[in-house]
Design an enzyme around this catalytic site. Structure first.
Site, PDB file in Angstrom:
ATOM      1  N   ASP A  52      57.189  39.740  31.125  1.00 32.11           N
ATOM      2  CA  ASP A  52      55.859  39.260  31.512  1.00 32.11           C
ATOM      3  C   ASP A  52      55.486  39.859  32.864  1.00 32.11           C
ATOM      4  OD1 ASP A  52      53.591  37.397  32.226  1.00 32.11           O
ATOM      5  OD2 ASP A  52      54.244  36.475  30.351  1.00 32.11           O
ATOM      6  N   SER A  95      48.322  35.870  30.098  1.00 31.56           N
ATOM      7  CA  SER A  95      49.405  36.056  29.121  1.00 31.56           C
ATOM      8  C   SER A  95      49.024  35.533  27.742  1.00 31.56           C
ATOM      9  CB  SER A  95      50.677  35.344  29.590  1.00 31.56           C
ATOM     10  OG  SER A  95      51.190  35.989  30.726  1.00 31.56           O
ATOM     11  N   THR A 148      53.362  32.963  26.353  1.00 29.22           N
ATOM     12  CA  THR A 148      53.906  34.115  25.614  1.00 29.22           C
ATOM     13  C   THR A 148      54.650  33.705  24.338  1.00 29.22           C
ATOM     14  OG1 THR A 148      53.967  35.371  27.661  1.00 29.22           O
ATOM     15  CG2 THR A 148      55.264  36.236  25.820  1.00 29.22           C
ATOM     16  N   GLU A 290      61.396  36.736  25.897  1.00 28.92           N
ATOM     17  CA  GLU A 290      60.557  36.945  27.084  1.00 28.92           C
ATOM     18  C   GLU A 290      61.333  36.688  28.370  1.00 28.92           C
ATOM     19  OE1 GLU A 290      56.484  35.233  29.198  1.00 28.92           O
ATOM     20  OE2 GLU A 290      57.860  33.858  28.240  1.00 28.92           O
ATOM     21  N   ASP A 295      56.952  37.928  36.002  1.00 27.75           N
ATOM     22  CA  ASP A 295      55.561  37.559  36.281  1.00 27.75           C
ATOM     23  C   ASP A 295      55.481  36.547  37.420  1.00 27.75           C
ATOM     24  OD1 ASP A 295      52.637  37.272  35.618  1.00 27.75           O
ATOM     25  OD2 ASP A 295      53.284  35.231  35.171  1.00 27.75           O
ATOM     26  N   HIS A 299      53.785  36.746  41.083  1.00 32.03           N
ATOM     27  CA  HIS A 299      52.677  35.900  41.567  1.00 32.03           C
ATOM     28  C   HIS A 299      52.953  35.420  42.991  1.00 32.03           C
ATOM     29  CE1 HIS A 299      49.864  35.394  38.233  1.00 32.03           C
ATOM     30  NE2 HIS A 299      50.880  35.310  37.397  1.00 32.03           N
ATOM     31  N   ASP A 337      52.926  42.254  28.774  1.00 34.46           N
ATOM     32  CA  ASP A 337      51.610  41.763  28.346  1.00 34.46           C
ATOM     33  C   ASP A 337      50.518  42.210  29.314  1.00 34.46           C
ATOM     34  OD1 ASP A 337      52.817  40.177  30.305  1.00 34.46           O
ATOM     35  OD2 ASP A 337      52.318  38.271  29.333  1.00 34.46           O
ATOM     36  N   HIS A 338      50.903  42.400  30.578  1.00 33.89           N
ATOM     37  CA  HIS A 338      49.975  42.834  31.629  1.00 33.89           C
ATOM     38  C   HIS A 338      50.798  43.116  32.867  1.00 33.89           C
ATOM     39  CE1 HIS A 338      50.711  39.006  33.524  1.00 33.89           C
ATOM     40  NE2 HIS A 338      50.515  38.439  32.355  1.00 33.89           N
ATOM     41  N   HIS A 383      46.993  38.834  38.367  1.00 33.15           N
ATOM     42  CA  HIS A 383      47.239  39.934  37.436  1.00 33.15           C
ATOM     43  C   HIS A 383      46.312  41.105  37.761  1.00 33.15           C
ATOM     44  CE1 HIS A 383      48.559  36.779  34.190  1.00 33.15           C
ATOM     45  NE2 HIS A 383      49.325  36.776  35.265  1.00 33.15           N
TER      46      HIS A 383
HETATM   47 ZN    ZN Z   1      50.998  35.602  35.284  1.00 30.40          ZN
END
Ligand code: ZN
Length: 421
Positions: A52, A95, A148, A290, A295, A299, A337-338, A383
């Site tokens: 992620d 996500s 996810t 995942e 991710d 953040h 996913d990003h 993101h």
């Molecule tokens: Zn995120």
């Protein structure tokens, strides 16, 4: 900050131009940018890894820190690669929307879980696999009901409806193996379950399920319920529900303020158990694994633990590759996913710092096998809208070359299963 944002766009454009190249064992071969129409062999098993938020620069930082300038991560040492465009109905996805595009092949609004822009359910790869008689599994270091995993086994209008997602796993999509965190959504308020409410490491955590006692419900449906590494290892093949934390299996906090990435069951161990169990089905399986730390630590603009989470993901990929070597009818994919954080890799230079607060650069980080070092810098705590890399090996992997919308992953997996021309 403005200059930095522009340089990320430029980097993305360069990546796009380079995307028709397939990287194999460090050697770059030119290939056509359109994917093969038909896979050479049908895939029986699909193992889909999602890092992620893991963009190209995150993968590079993980690689430099782990195997050095000339090494290859497990996730990079694969014969096929592609780039995925990540936008949802807006330029920068979350996500849930990105996951829905990958799982069901439709672009939708941010926050949507397995539903289209009209909030209508859209069939997921996991549901297709079930229809083919395959076994199914979802594994994550996040809540097992986080966006996810949720997009593969449930359909809700908003990702916050985590107890509804849990109930749908049990009653509708009937996922065979569920391993991750998020126990708080399986027990109603007042029933702490195995993990106590308001623990010292995060006093905000408490049971808040809206659908009754879903752990009891799962047991009645024949799931073995496990809450520790030992119990997971002892679990017999069959349906397994493993919940190993109140929320995420780590503490995402600003650096030095209680940030911890040390899941009680490492991702690679959860992956191994899922593979051992699901592979007992002669018709094969679909497994999504995942890593969420890549991710959530991004953040927080916490490069140290973003890299650590990525290293743990890579070990889990290694487990899957071992399985695929013994079972060549297996497709293994590693994607994101990003991208999260506008993560960039910088040289050691005192004069180039431009951010402050949490977006200050992190480092230095060592480059494995050398005296060289690098820094990580950030442009956002959210993101970004850049393309993300995908790598692939095994049965049907040749479908994954070129630059594609993220919905292509869904379409190509159907092709790999022989369901789509
Ligand atoms: Zn995120």
């Amino acid at each position: 900050m403005k200059n930095k944002k522009r340089s990320i766009v430029q980097a993305a454009l360069c990546l796009t131009a380079a995307a028709s190249l397939v990287i194999s064992g460090g050697v770059v071969h030119a290939k056509g940018s359109t994917a093969a129409a038909k896979p050479a062999t049908k895939a029986k098993n699909v193992i889909l890894f999602v890092g992620d938020g893991m963009g190209a620069a995150q993968r590079d930082a993980i690689r430099l820190n782990t195997v050095g300038l000339n090494g290859n991560l497990q996730m990079d040492d694969m014969p096929y690669s592609a780039l995925l465009r990540t936008h949802s109905t807006v330029a920068v996805t979350d996500s849930a929307a990105a996951g829905t595009a990958i799982a069901s092949g439709v672009k939708t609004y941010n926050g949507a879980v397995g539903v289209d822009v009209n909030k209508k359910p859209v069939k997921t790869l996991l549901e297709v696999a079930k229809g083919l008689g395959k076994s199914t599994g979802l594994v994550t270091t996040s809540q097992i009901t986080d966006a996810t995993p949720a997009v593969f086994g449930s359909h809700v209008e908003d990702r916050s409806q985590q107890s509804k997602i849990a109930k749908q796993y049990l009653d509708n999509s009937k996922v065979d193996v569920l391993l991750g965190g998020g126990e708080d959504f399986w027990y109603p308020a007042g029933n702490p379950g195995k993990f106590e409410d308001h623990p010292a490491e995060d006093p905000t955590e408490e049971s808040k399920g809206t659908e009754g006692n879903l752990v009891d419900h799962a047991k009645k449906l024949g799931y073995q319920y496990v809450t520790s590494k030992e119990e997971l290892q002892k679990a017999k093949y069959g349906k397994i529900l493993g919940l190993f934390a109140n929320e995420e299996m780590f503490q995402q906090k600003p650096e030095g303020e209680g940030d911890v990435y040390n899941p009680v069951v490492p991702l690679k161990d959860m992956t191994q158990k899922a593979l051992d169990t699901l592979s007992t089905n002669k018709k094969g399986f679909f497994l999504m694994v995942e890593e969420e730390g890549t991710d959530e630590m991004a953040h927080e603009n916490n490069a140290k633990l973003t890299i650590k989470a990525g290293q743990e993901l890579d070990k889990a990929v290694g487990v899957a590759k071992e399985f695929a070597k013994k079972h060549p009818d297996t497709l293994v994919l590693v994607l994101a996913d990003h991208e999260t954080g506008g993560f960039s890799l910088e040289p050691v230079d005192d004069k180039d710092e431009s951010g402050d607060g949490i977006s200050q650069e992190d480092g230095p980080f060592s480059i494995f096998g050398s005296k060289e070092q690098f820094y990580v810098d950030w442009t956002t705590s959210g993101h970004t809208g850049v393309d993300v890399p995908l790598t692939a090996m095994g049965s049907g992997a040749e479908l994954f070359t070129g630059v594609h919308e993220n919905t292509y992953v869904h379409d190509a997996i159907l092709k790999a299963w022989g369901l789509k021309k």
